[in-house]
Design a protein around this motif. Structure first.
Motif, mmCIF file in Angstrom:
data_model
loop_
_atom_site.group_PDB
_atom_site.id
_atom_site.type_symbol
_atom_site.label_atom_id
_atom_site.label_comp_id
_atom_site.label_asym_id
_atom_site.label_seq_id
_atom_site.Cartn_x
_atom_site.Cartn_y
_atom_site.Cartn_z
ATOM 1 N N VAL A 259 0.846 -1.190 0.000
ATOM 2 C CA VAL A 259 0.000 0.000 0.000
ATOM 3 C C VAL A 259 0.883 1.243 0.000
ATOM 4 O O VAL A 259 1.654 1.473 0.934
ATOM 5 N N ASP A 260 0.787 2.020 -1.040
ATOM 6 C CA ASP A 260 1.544 3.273 -1.170
ATOM 7 C C ASP A 260 1.002 4.283 -0.169
ATOM 8 O O ASP A 260 -0.153 4.716 -0.272
ATOM 9 N N CYS A 261 1.800 4.649 0.805
ATOM 10 C CA CYS A 261 1.380 5.617 1.831
ATOM 11 C C CYS A 261 2.170 6.907 1.724
ATOM 12 O O CYS A 261 2.443 7.579 2.734
ATOM 13 N N SER A 262 2.537 7.271 0.516
ATOM 14 C CA SER A 262 3.224 8.545 0.310
ATOM 15 C C SER A 262 2.259 9.696 0.544
ATOM 16 O O SER A 262 1.051 9.507 0.694
ATOM 17 N N GLY A 263 2.777 10.900 0.554
ATOM 18 C CA GLY A 263 1.968 12.066 0.883
ATOM 19 C C GLY A 263 0.844 12.339 -0.080
ATOM 20 O O GLY A 263 -0.143 13.007 0.265
ATOM 21 N N SER A 264 0.926 11.804 -1.316
ATOM 22 C CA SER A 264 -0.103 12.075 -2.331
ATOM 23 C C SER A 264 -1.316 11.149 -2.209
ATOM 24 O O SER A 264 -2.304 11.342 -2.902
ATOM 25 N N ILE A 265 -1.239 10.150 -1.334
ATOM 26 C CA ILE A 265 -2.356 9.223 -1.127
ATOM 27 C C ILE A 265 -3.112 9.631 0.135
ATOM 28 O O ILE A 265 -2.550 9.641 1.230
ATOM 29 N N GLY A 335 0.480 -14.339 -4.888
ATOM 30 C CA GLY A 335 0.122 -13.147 -5.642
ATOM 31 C C GLY A 335 0.421 -11.895 -4.856
ATOM 32 O O GLY A 335 0.513 -11.920 -3.625
ATOM 33 N N ALA A 336 0.605 -10.772 -5.561
ATOM 34 C CA ALA A 336 0.911 -9.492 -4.918
ATOM 35 C C ALA A 336 0.137 -8.370 -5.593
ATOM 36 O O ALA A 336 0.045 -8.316 -6.827
ATOM 37 N N LEU A 337 -0.448 -7.482 -4.788
ATOM 38 C CA LEU A 337 -1.125 -6.280 -5.271
ATOM 39 C C LEU A 337 -0.334 -5.058 -4.824
ATOM 40 O O LEU A 337 0.260 -5.060 -3.740
ATOM 41 N N ILE A 338 -0.354 -4.026 -5.636
ATOM 42 C CA ILE A 338 0.231 -2.741 -5.241
ATOM 43 C C ILE A 338 -0.819 -1.664 -5.451
ATOM 44 O O ILE A 338 -1.281 -1.445 -6.575
ATOM 45 N N TYR A 339 -1.212 -0.987 -4.378
ATOM 46 C CA TYR A 339 -2.149 0.134 -4.484
ATOM 47 C C TYR A 339 -1.347 1.424 -4.469
ATOM 48 O O TYR A 339 -0.589 1.693 -3.530
ATOM 49 N N THR A 340 -1.479 2.258 -5.498
ATOM 50 C CA THR A 340 -0.625 3.427 -5.648
ATOM 51 C C THR A 340 -1.257 4.433 -6.599
ATOM 52 O O THR A 340 -2.231 4.135 -7.291
ATOM 53 N N ASP A 341 -0.679 5.636 -6.650
ATOM 54 C CA ASP A 341 -1.063 6.600 -7.682
ATOM 55 C C ASP A 341 -0.131 6.513 -8.883
ATOM 56 O O ASP A 341 -0.346 7.184 -9.893
ATOM 57 N N GLY A 342 0.923 5.702 -8.753
ATOM 58 C CA GLY A 342 1.812 5.431 -9.883
ATOM 59 C C GLY A 342 2.935 6.409 -10.086
ATOM 60 O O GLY A 342 3.803 6.194 -10.942
ATOM 61 N N TYR A 343 2.967 7.491 -9.292
ATOM 62 C CA TYR A 343 3.971 8.532 -9.528
ATOM 63 C C TYR A 343 5.264 8.198 -8.793
ATOM 64 O O TYR A 343 5.534 8.670 -7.686
ATOM 65 N N ALA A 344 6.069 7.354 -9.425
ATOM 66 C CA ALA A 344 7.353 6.928 -8.897
ATOM 67 C C ALA A 344 8.129 6.274 -10.037
ATOM 68 O O ALA A 344 7.539 5.879 -11.051
ATOM 69 N N PRO A 345 9.443 6.140 -9.894
ATOM 70 C CA PRO A 345 10.220 5.488 -10.953
ATOM 71 C C PRO A 345 9.779 4.045 -11.172
ATOM 72 O O PRO A 345 9.384 3.353 -10.239
ATOM 73 N N VAL A 360 -2.989 -1.479 -8.762
ATOM 74 C CA VAL A 360 -4.308 -0.895 -8.540
ATOM 75 C C VAL A 360 -4.147 0.619 -8.418
ATOM 76 O O VAL A 360 -3.482 1.107 -7.502
ATOM 77 N N LEU A 361 -4.760 1.363 -9.349
ATOM 78 C CA LEU A 361 -4.647 2.822 -9.376
ATOM 79 C C LEU A 361 -5.934 3.480 -8.918
ATOM 80 O O LEU A 361 -6.967 2.829 -8.765
ATOM 81 N N ARG A 362 -5.883 4.812 -8.725
ATOM 82 C CA ARG A 362 -7.023 5.531 -8.151
ATOM 83 C C ARG A 362 -7.959 6.152 -9.174
ATOM 84 O O ARG A 362 -9.086 6.507 -8.844
ATOM 85 N N SER A 363 -7.494 6.351 -10.412
ATOM 86 C CA SER A 363 -8.327 7.081 -11.376
ATOM 87 C C SER A 363 -7.975 6.675 -12.799
ATOM 88 O O SER A 363 -6.899 6.120 -13.066
ATOM 89 N N LEU A 367 -4.413 5.784 -14.802
ATOM 90 C CA LEU A 367 -4.303 4.612 -15.669
ATOM 91 C C LEU A 367 -3.685 4.984 -17.007
ATOM 92 O O LEU A 367 -2.790 4.291 -17.514
ATOM 93 N N LYS A 368 -4.148 6.083 -17.601
ATOM 94 C CA LYS A 368 -3.618 6.521 -18.893
ATOM 95 C C LYS A 368 -2.129 6.836 -18.807
ATOM 96 O O LYS A 368 -1.368 6.583 -19.739
ATOM 97 N N GLU A 369 -1.709 7.410 -17.674
ATOM 98 C CA GLU A 369 -0.313 7.818 -17.526
ATOM 99 C C GLU A 369 0.632 6.643 -17.295
ATOM 100 O O GLU A 369 1.777 6.666 -17.753
ATOM 101 N N HIS A 370 0.183 5.623 -16.577
ATOM 102 C CA HIS A 370 1.107 4.584 -16.120
ATOM 103 C C HIS A 370 0.845 3.191 -16.681
ATOM 104 O O HIS A 370 1.644 2.282 -16.444
ATOM 105 N N GLU A 371 -0.262 3.013 -17.416
ATOM 106 C CA GLU A 371 -0.630 1.669 -17.839
ATOM 107 C C GLU A 371 0.439 1.007 -18.691
ATOM 108 O O GLU A 371 0.703 -0.196 -18.566
ATOM 109 N N GLN A 372 1.083 1.774 -19.576
ATOM 110 C CA GLN A 372 2.030 1.192 -20.519
ATOM 111 C C GLN A 372 3.167 0.457 -19.820
ATOM 112 O O GLN A 372 3.520 -0.663 -20.182
ATOM 113 N N TRP A 373 3.761 1.076 -18.806
ATOM 114 C CA TRP A 373 4.878 0.409 -18.144
ATOM 115 C C TRP A 373 4.412 -0.589 -17.085
ATOM 116 O O TRP A 373 5.077 -1.601 -16.835
#
Length: 387
Positions: A259-265, A335-345, A360-363, A367-373
């Motif tokens: 679970v991504d608990c950075s300041g943007s979440i 299995g592993a899930l990652i919940y994040t906004d995707g803004y990281a390397p 698992v993304l929030r919006s 999805l459009k920004e990070h789906e490719q990688w």
């Protein structure tokens, strides 16, 4: 009543191509037992002849317009928000239409009636109104959140808004065939008549493929379930019958969620995600290991059910690599899930990591920004928050 409706649709044939075309995808039926004037669902436009006998043709046309616009938006067929009762879904749909379509003869609910912002989508309004109904003590029975019956039509108290709303959305249910038929009509429309541009854009946008996180998570769960064989006398052996013990398989699995608990979440984001974990507990997964992270990995905690009281740590930047390396080092996880906004390397996936991964993304925007990688290393889905 049929004659009155026929005259209305004849005018639509000449000037309202979109309304007329989608109207023709449904059959018309009379229903004196419902509390609302007009409703749609299950391929039928139902009209209450007793209630409509007391209104003018202009008002009847507006009520038909509203229901046909609902079909164009596919609220009754393709977009049933999880955890929302019938009343919340009906009011949420009204808010979308009331916000973007001007009516002259009747009043319809608007976002401002619930102190909600304009330009929101259907799911946003339905979930916000569901919370309002809960505070009023009128949330009734929520939708069953199971994957096998993800869009049931359970009963719901009206929260003081009247049975008209529960009747209005009573026949709404997921129907991919009807949604596809409506999409085909939308793509063929050349003239939108009196429908405003903003509403037309929303209707056209609704025809584009949407990522259904329920299906993604269901498929992910199914792919990581492991089987444990047990011998039993209660089931005959396929080769020798009851002379030998048969087999029974219990489904179990071991899963970890980062679970991504950075300041943007936000905490609301986390609560929304944690509540979704219920889906895994309902089907074969007994416990889930959860670890929060920002630039560092936190302590691994074991959940046996989804928690509403979340203690958040971290709140710094985001770095996926520590979590990925941890999963690679612990092959016992299925299995592993990652919940994040995707803004990281983008992390490097070790060659030794064979654990299936789901992002698992929030919006939709994320999805459009990070789906490719992200899709290079696993599945990707979106769970939108209502805040």
């Amino acid at each position: 009543m049929v004659e009155r409706i026929s005259k209305i649709t004849e005018r639509w044939f000449l000037s309202e191509e979109a309304l007329f075309s989608v109207f023709c995808t449904h059959r018309v039926a009379e229903n004196s037992g419902m509390e609302c004037h007009v409703r749609v669902g299950k391929g039928v436009i139902e009209v209450n002849p007793d209630l409509c006998a007391d209104i003018t043709d202009k008002e009847l046309e507006e009520r038909l317009r509203i229901e046909v616009i609902r079909i164009l938006l596919k609220h009754p067929y393709d977009r049933q928000p999880d955890g929302c009762c019938i009343t919340a879904r009906a009011l949420g749909s009204n808010c979308v239409i009331g916000d973007s379509y001007r009516l002259q003869k009747i009043e319809i609910d608007k976002p401002s009636d619930f102190k909600l912002p304009s330009n929101g989508h259907y799911e946003f309004y339905a979930r916000c109104i569901q919370k309002i109904l809960q505070k009023l003590g009128g949330q009734g029975q929520k939708e069953d959140d199971s994957e096998e019956n993800s869009q049931p039509q359970g009963e719901c108290n009206d929260g003081g808004f009247g049975k008209e709303y529960t009747d209005m959305a009573k026949n709404w249910q997921q129907d991919e065939l009807m949604a596809a038929q409506v999409n085909e009509v939308i793509r063929d429309v050349k003239s939108w008549g009196s429908l405003p541009g903003g509403l037309v854009e929303e209707i056209v946008a609704s025809t584009k493929a949407r990522v259904d996180y329920r299906k993604i998570l269901a498929g992910f769960r199914a792919s990581i379930l492991s089987q444990k064989r047990k011998l039993t006398r209660m089931r005959p052996n396929r080769r020798s019958g009851f002379y030998a013990m048969g087999s029974r398989y219990d489904f179990t699995t071991s899963m970890i969620i980062g679970v991504d608990c950075s300041g943007s979440i936000s905490k609301a984001d986390l609560q929304n995600f944690y509540s979704t974990i219920n889906r895994f507990f309902q089907y074969g997964i007994q416990q889930i290991d959860v670890v929060q992270f920002d630039t560092e990995l936190g302590e691994v905690q074991t959940l046996v059910k989804a928690s509403e009281n979340i203690k958040v740590t971290g709140r710094g930047g985001t770095w996926f690599q520590p979590f990925i390396d941890f999963v690679a080092q612990h092959s016992e996880y299925d299995g592993a899930l990652i919940y994040t906004d995707g803004y990281a390397p983008q992390p490097t996936i070790p060659a030794t990591m064979h654990t299936p991964l789901c992002w698992v993304l929030r919006s939709e925007q994320e999805l459009k920004e990070h789906e490719q990688w992200m899709k290079q290393s696993g599945r990707v889905c979106v769970i939108e928050n209502i805040s």
